[in-house]
Design a protein around this motif. Structure first.
Motif, PDB file in Angstrom:
ATOM      1  N   PHE A  48      -7.076 -13.321   0.071  1.00 39.41           N
ATOM      2  CA  PHE A  48      -7.043 -12.397   1.268  1.00 39.41           C
ATOM      3  C   PHE A  48      -5.747 -12.218   1.596  1.00 39.41           C
ATOM      4  N   ILE A  49      -5.232 -13.163   2.064  1.00 39.28           N
ATOM      5  CA  ILE A  49      -3.681 -12.995   2.591  1.00 39.28           C
ATOM      6  C   ILE A  49      -2.789 -12.270   1.794  1.00 39.28           C
ATOM      7  N   ALA A  50      -2.987 -12.335   0.207  1.00 37.31           N
ATOM      8  CA  ALA A  50      -2.218 -11.479  -0.605  1.00 37.31           C
ATOM      9  C   ALA A  50      -2.449 -10.355  -0.618  1.00 37.31           C
ATOM     10  N   PHE A  51      -3.801  -9.885  -0.486  1.00 34.42           N
ATOM     11  CA  PHE A  51      -4.222  -8.539  -0.622  1.00 34.42           C
ATOM     12  C   PHE A  51      -3.762  -7.940   0.788  1.00 34.42           C
ATOM     13  N   MET A  52      -3.694  -8.629   1.743  1.00 35.58           N
ATOM     14  CA  MET A  52      -3.384  -7.989   3.184  1.00 35.58           C
ATOM     15  C   MET A  52      -1.955  -7.656   3.384  1.00 35.58           C
ATOM     16  N   SER A  53      -1.251  -8.651   2.748  1.00 32.83           N
ATOM     17  CA  SER A  53       0.052  -8.581   2.773  1.00 32.83           C
ATOM     18  C   SER A  53       0.840  -7.431   1.805  1.00 32.83           C
ATOM     19  N   SER A  54       0.152  -6.960   0.900  1.00 33.01           N
ATOM     20  CA  SER A  54       0.547  -5.912   0.090  1.00 33.01           C
ATOM     21  C   SER A  54      -0.216  -4.615   0.164  1.00 33.01           C
ATOM     22  N   PHE A  55      -1.205  -4.705   1.035  1.00 35.98           N
ATOM     23  CA  PHE A  55      -2.172  -3.393   1.271  1.00 35.98           C
ATOM     24  C   PHE A  55      -1.271  -2.357   1.739  1.00 35.98           C
ATOM     25  N   ASP A  56      -0.570  -2.733   2.792  1.00 38.62           N
ATOM     26  CA  ASP A  56       0.205  -1.537   3.452  1.00 38.62           C
ATOM     27  C   ASP A  56       1.803  -1.778   3.495  1.00 38.62           C
ATOM     28  N   ASN A  57       2.172  -2.237   2.200  1.00 35.18           N
ATOM     29  CA  ASN A  57       3.777  -2.337   1.999  1.00 35.18           C
ATOM     30  C   ASN A  57       4.318  -1.294   1.365  1.00 35.18           C
ATOM     31  N   VAL A  58       5.167  -0.389   2.132  1.00 33.75           N
ATOM     32  CA  VAL A  58       5.907   0.764   1.505  1.00 33.75           C
ATOM     33  C   VAL A  58       6.616   0.656   0.512  1.00 33.75           C
ATOM     34  N   PRO A  59       7.818  -0.534   0.835  1.00 39.08           N
ATOM     35  CA  PRO A  59       8.629  -0.550  -0.497  1.00 39.08           C
ATOM     36  C   PRO A  59       8.127  -0.975  -1.710  1.00 39.08           C
ATOM     37  N   VAL A  60       6.971  -1.746  -1.727  1.00 35.71           N
ATOM     38  CA  VAL A  60       6.454  -1.919  -3.047  1.00 35.71           C
ATOM     39  C   VAL A  60       5.411  -0.889  -3.661  1.00 35.71           C
ATOM     40  N   SER A  61       4.932  -0.303  -2.821  1.00 38.20           N
ATOM     41  CA  SER A  61       4.329   1.013  -3.225  1.00 38.20           C
ATOM     42  C   SER A  61       5.342   2.064  -3.771  1.00 38.20           C
ATOM     43  N   LEU A  62       6.525   2.283  -3.239  1.00 30.13           N
ATOM     44  CA  LEU A  62       7.216   3.088  -3.708  1.00 30.13           C
ATOM     45  C   LEU A  62       7.923   2.752  -5.003  1.00 30.13           C
ATOM     46  N   PHE A  63       8.011   1.526  -5.485  1.00 28.20           N
ATOM     47  CA  PHE A  63       8.283   1.189  -6.776  1.00 28.20           C
ATOM     48  C   PHE A  63       7.398   0.986  -7.746  1.00 28.20           C
ATOM     49  N   LEU A  64       6.063   1.059  -7.228  1.00 25.30           N
ATOM     50  CA  LEU A  64       4.740   1.206  -8.373  1.00 25.30           C
ATOM     51  C   LEU A  64       4.053   2.372  -8.476  1.00 25.30           C
ATOM     52  N   ARG A  65       4.462   3.506  -7.642  1.00 20.98           N
ATOM     53  CA  ARG A  65       3.796   4.789  -7.700  1.00 20.98           C
ATOM     54  C   ARG A  65       4.410   5.478  -9.032  1.00 20.98           C
ATOM     55  N   ASP A  66       3.866   6.534  -9.371  1.00 19.83           N
ATOM     56  CA  ASP A  66       4.075   7.371 -10.465  1.00 19.83           C
ATOM     57  C   ASP A  66       3.759   8.846 -10.242  1.00 19.83           C
ATOM     58  N   ALA A  67       3.929   9.675 -10.919  1.00 16.61           N
ATOM     59  CA  ALA A  67       3.428  11.036 -10.616  1.00 16.61           C
ATOM     60  C   ALA A  67       2.092  11.580 -10.286  1.00 16.61           C
ATOM     61  N   ALA A  68       1.338  10.707 -10.867  1.00 14.79           N
ATOM     62  CA  ALA A  68      -0.006  11.072 -11.074  1.00 14.79           C
ATOM     63  C   ALA A  68      -0.847  10.305  -9.681  1.00 14.79           C
ATOM     64  N   THR A  69      -0.382   9.207  -9.282  1.00 12.71           N
ATOM     65  CA  THR A  69      -0.842   8.666  -8.259  1.00 12.71           C
ATOM     66  C   THR A  69      -0.254   8.748  -6.680  1.00 12.71           C
TER      67      THR A  69
END
Length: 117
Positions: A48-69
């Motif tokens: 739960f703590i791992a999910f909540m810390s990564s749920f709203d993390n903009v820098p990680v989301s910037l690195f994991l995104r692609d053109a479709a998502t």
């Protein structure tokens, strides 16, 4: 997650494992029927703590995104930069309520505050 699991393992009574071995249970059976149910709250809390810390993390989301998502934190950030709208404030309020509800559910499931007291 590792810290919570190790904390749950440190509270595990080693005599339970010895009793299981003396009664003829093998290590896999002992882990599945004794160890895992006793450390399950620590594993769930760590997940739960791992999910909540990564749920709203903009820098990680910037690195994991692609053109479709288009991930929620990036979409909120783009909308906030582009225009001032109450939608982002409402979504933030919903995320806060969602987080509090998840914390209450995890407290009911794991009961960590009762174990730590």
């Amino acid at each position: 997650m590792v810290r919570n699991t190790v904390a749950a393992l440190s509270q595990l009574d080693p005599t339970l494992l010895e009793c299981s071995a003396s009664l003829g249970a093998d290590k896999v059976y002992t882990f599945r029927r004794i160890t895992l149910p006793l450390i399950r709250p620590g594993i769930l809390a760590g997940g739960f703590i791992a999910f909540m810390s990564s749920f709203d993390n903009v820098p990680v989301s910037l690195f994991l995104r692609d053109a479709a998502t288009d991930m929620l934190p990036i979409r909120m950030w783009q909308d906030l930069e582009g225009k001032l709208d109450v939608t982002i404030a409402a979504l933030s309020g919903v995320l806060i309520v969602f987080t509090i509800a998840l914390i209450m559910v995890m407290e009911r499931l794991t009961g960590l505050s009762r174990r730590l007291a």
